[in-house]
Design a protein around this motif. Structure first.
Motif, PDB file in Angstrom:
ATOM      1  N   UNK A 180      -2.446   8.672  45.520  1.00  0.00           N
ATOM      2  CA  UNK A 180      -1.339   9.814  45.052  1.00  0.00           C
ATOM      3  C   UNK A 180      -0.090   9.350  45.127  1.00  0.00           C
ATOM      4  N   UNK A 181       0.823  10.281  44.590  1.00  0.00           N
ATOM      5  CA  UNK A 181       2.182  10.018  44.528  1.00  0.00           C
ATOM      6  C   UNK A 181       2.934  10.424  45.870  1.00  0.00           C
ATOM      7  N   UNK A 182       3.984   9.959  46.148  1.00  0.00           N
ATOM      8  CA  UNK A 182       5.015  10.486  47.323  1.00  0.00           C
ATOM      9  C   UNK A 182       5.532  11.641  46.697  1.00  0.00           C
ATOM     10  N   UNK A 183       5.366  12.897  47.412  1.00  0.00           N
ATOM     11  CA  UNK A 183       5.982  13.930  46.608  1.00  0.00           C
ATOM     12  C   UNK A 183       7.258  14.600  47.503  1.00  0.00           C
ATOM     13  N   UNK A 184       8.253  14.794  46.763  1.00  0.00           N
ATOM     14  CA  UNK A 184       9.492  15.354  47.446  1.00  0.00           C
ATOM     15  C   UNK A 184       9.846  16.607  46.861  1.00  0.00           C
ATOM     16  N   UNK A 185      10.638  17.601  47.417  1.00  0.00           N
ATOM     17  CA  UNK A 185      10.936  18.848  46.630  1.00  0.00           C
ATOM     18  C   UNK A 185      12.226  18.880  47.042  1.00  0.00           C
ATOM     19  N   UNK A 186      13.196  18.816  46.155  1.00  0.00           N
ATOM     20  CA  UNK A 186      14.588  18.878  46.230  1.00  0.00           C
ATOM     21  C   UNK A 186      14.994  17.925  47.184  1.00  0.00           C
ATOM     22  N   UNK A 215       2.707  12.611  51.276  1.00  0.00           N
ATOM     23  CA  UNK A 215       2.699  11.183  51.285  1.00  0.00           C
ATOM     24  C   UNK A 215       1.834  10.665  50.106  1.00  0.00           C
ATOM     25  N   UNK A 216       0.800  11.332  50.183  1.00  0.00           N
ATOM     26  CA  UNK A 216      -0.346  11.360  49.134  1.00  0.00           C
ATOM     27  C   UNK A 216      -0.530  12.603  48.411  1.00  0.00           C
ATOM     28  N   UNK A 217       0.005  12.841  47.346  1.00  0.00           N
ATOM     29  CA  UNK A 217       0.080  13.983  46.632  1.00  0.00           C
ATOM     30  C   UNK A 217      -1.095  13.650  45.457  1.00  0.00           C
ATOM     31  N   UNK A 218      -2.293  13.802  45.636  1.00  0.00           N
ATOM     32  CA  UNK A 218      -3.284  13.574  44.575  1.00  0.00           C
ATOM     33  C   UNK A 218      -3.676  14.446  43.394  1.00  0.00           C
ATOM     34  N   UNK A 219      -2.705  15.563  43.585  1.00  0.00           N
ATOM     35  CA  UNK A 219      -2.807  16.403  42.467  1.00  0.00           C
ATOM     36  C   UNK A 219      -2.029  16.246  41.279  1.00  0.00           C
TER      37      UNK A 219
END
Length: 636
Positions: free
Chosen positions: A304-310, A316-320
């Motif tokens: 998955x991707x690294x997810x940041x919000x603002x 660390x591993x946003x597979x969605x």
């Protein structure tokens, strides 16, 4: 229990010792990567603290300004990398520093080729970044404390990278981790400001937190006798790379950022940087790796991707955000539209996430499509690493089935090699004017596919057939029923109908032949009643006496083997036995009056046809006896 009482010495695992020795003495040519890896780990620790602090702000411990600090002592020959991130507990230290690459170590060692350059490229696939410190250090000391834990629960880990390491409980006032490297004699030039600051700017300029080093002053110090407070300054830009405009970035910056987010030592094949504004607002930076990781086929593994919000790290591993068949894609997504307190379960059902997933999937597929069209040599490298994973797409992503299908590559009778270099669009462009189907054959190996008896009529008529031998191919074709309006046809399944590729005279002749050999097919069916569903005359063969055909609704041999290997129950089915009426062996068989000899010949021809299809003989010993008997008769 006192700190001294909790001190212990532990040995590395045998495989870990081997890997450490290789890393220290053989694998690295660019030694400065140790600093990149340690700073990258420190940045990850800061991200994890930010995330945990969303629900537990007290773990900041009155110090919310996250940073990495690099110190050096030229005389002592040491370099220290410190952070005030999440830190580690004693259990974390044993788990993370006591083993290397965990389950991947054995496979890493098996993959070593003896070629130093090639072997060094494997490192990034096995998550051993921390241990790159031993390239330049004769001893490494780690001092750490988990955020939120009392000062008495600090931990010191020390190792020379040889047989063992020591670990003890110590008192540490501040949270985070400090790693001190005692440099080898011939590596002490790393303990210099300019050398270290240049490496930081080269590899860590994009890191979202400041990397501090002691401020250097070159003016004459008039107050030399007075003690002055040590001043630190940031030596990196400390601005998240994905937030910067594309026209401000160069390829080198993208490459170094990829190595930071993926912990891969190789350059990516390609990347796609996009900022979306409007109904949804988010920024994405997707990378296509050059090499598959060792756990690529573990569908339950981390991805998955690294997810940041603002710009706040969330996951660390946003597979969605990408489907499973694109699990090799690395990168970052930063959104303004996802709530900061979102949980993993809510995130999976959020319609905003669904919209972003759809858009990011399209971006990833567009990146691959562009590479396939404009950089075929680079795409061939991608396909060699990830092609079989991409073949999962048509079965998992109905909305993008046609787009994924256009990215697939196969071997073909068009070429004399086993290379998978023919796309479906290429095949369609070469189809004969009267051809309305895409023909293919599935076999266990490339050679078995290329030499399949089912290809004989197609070779005679000059009709191209796709050759499939990957273990996933039969599963793939169960979901990929058509492309560009053309239906797929397995040449080894069901009755062969070439449609307009055959003229009326050929069809009329086939009808006459079937009638002529009706008695023979009936006789053979009686002989093989326990083994076959039907026996019939075929026109798909020109050189072989017979072949095995799978009925339209039955499971193919490749899928059967996969399910059996997985321990799943497989339904019992019988194949169809087809005869080539023009083959001399079949003509003689039709004239054979001795029933015993007829039975032996029929069984031999059936077993040969089964072997040609990659099937397992029910009674190999009986096949051998019949064959030896026939050979003896020929020798008399």
């Amino acid at each position: 229990m006192t700190a001294e009482n909790k001190r212990e010495t532990r040995g590395f695992e045998t495989e870990a010792k081997q890997l450490l020795h290789l890393m220290i003495h053989s694998l690295y040519s660019n030694k400065e990567v140790f600093l990149r890896e340690l700073i990258s780990n420190a940045s990850d620790a800061a991200d994890k603290l930010r995330f945990e602090a969303l629900s537990k702000p007290e773990i900041y411990e009155d110090d919310s300004e996250l940073k990495v600090q690099v110190d050096f002592d030229t005389e002592a020959g040491t370099v220290t990398i410190s952070d005030n991130g999440i830190g580690m507990s004693r259990e974390d230290v044993i788990s993370n520093l006591g083993t290397i690459a965990k389950s991947g170590t054995a496979q890493f060692l098996e993959n070593l080729s003896g070629d130093q350059k090639k072997d060094s490229q494997l490192i990034g696939q096995f998550g051993v970044g921390f241990y790159s410190a031993f390239i330049v250090a004769s001893e490494v000391e780690v001092l750490t404390r988990r955020a939120g834990a009392p000062a008495t629960e600090g931990v010191r880990w020390v190792s020379s990278g040889e047989a063992d390491y020591s670990i003890e409980s110590v008192e540490k006032q501040s949270r985070g981790t400090s790693i001190t490297l005692k440099l080898r004699t011939d590596e002490k030039d790393f303990a210099e400001f300019y050398r270290l600051s240049n490496i930081v700017k080269k590899y860590a300029d994009h890191i979202a937190i400041p990397v501090l080093m002691q401020k250097q002053s070159f003016e004459e110090d008039k107050d030399a006798d007075k003690e002055k407070a040590v001043e630190y300054e940031a030596v990196n830009a400390a601005k998240a790379l994905w937030t910067r405009p594309r026209n401000e970035l160069n390829d080198e910056e993208y490459v170094e950022f990829y190595k930071h987010v993926s912990h891969d030592f190789q350059e990516p094949l390609s990347w796609s940087h996009n900022k979306v504004e409007g109904k949804l607002e988010y920024t994405s930076l997707l990378f296509l790796p050059a090499k598959a990781p060792y756990d690529m086929w573990n569908r339950d593994g981390a991805r998955g991707l690294k997810l940041y919000v603002q710009r706040v790290f969330i996951m660390d591993e946003a597979e969605q955000f990408l489907p499973l068949y694109l699990r090799f894609i690395k990168g970052v997504v930063d959104s303004n539209d996802i709530s900061l307190n979102v949980s993993r379960e809510i995130l999976q059902k959020d319609p905003v996430v669904d919209s972003m997933r759809s858009a990011l999937t399209k971006k990833a597929l567009d990146m691959l499509s562009k590479m396939k069209k404009n950089e075929p040599e680079k795409y061939a490298k991608f396909w060699a690493e990830f092609g079989q994973v991409l073949k999962e797409g048509p079965g998992e992503d109905f909305a993008n089935k046609e787009k994924v299908a256009d990215l697939l590559l196969f071997a073909s009778t068009q070429n004399s090699t086993a290379a998978q270099d023919q796309g479906l669009s290429d095949y369609v462009s070469r189809m004969k004017p009267e051809q309305d189907k895409i023909y293919y054959v599935v076999a266990d190996t490339p050679n078995a596919a290329r030499n399949s008896p089912h290809l004989e009529i197609f070779k005679k008529k000059g009709i191209e057939v796709l050759l499939m031998s990957d273990r996933i191919d039969e599963w793939l074709m169960g979901h990929l029923t058509e492309f560009d309006g053309k239906k797929f046809q397995d040449v080894a399944r069901g009755s062969l109908d070439l449609g307009k590729l055959e003229d009326e005279a050929e069809k009329e002749e086939q009808g006459k032949t079937e009638k002529k050999f009706e008695a023979l097919t009936t006789r053979i069916k009686e002989q093989l009643t326990a083994s076959v569903k039907d026996v019939r005359v075929t026109h798909r063969l020109t050189d072989s006496p017979a072949c095995i055909v799978v009925d339209d609704d039955d499971m193919g041999e490749q899928m059967r083997k996969i399910m059996e290997a997985a321990g799943q129950a497989v339904p019992e089915t019988k194949p169809i036995f087809e005869l080539n009426p023009e083959h001399p062996l079949i003509v003689k068989l039709d004239q054979e009056q001795d029933e015993e000899r007829f039975g032996d010949l029929v069984s031999l021809i059936f077993d040969q046809a089964s072997l040609a299809e990659g099937r397992q003989l029910e009674d190999p010993g009986q096949f051998t006896r019949r064959l030896n008997k026939l050979l003896l008769e020929l020798c008399d």
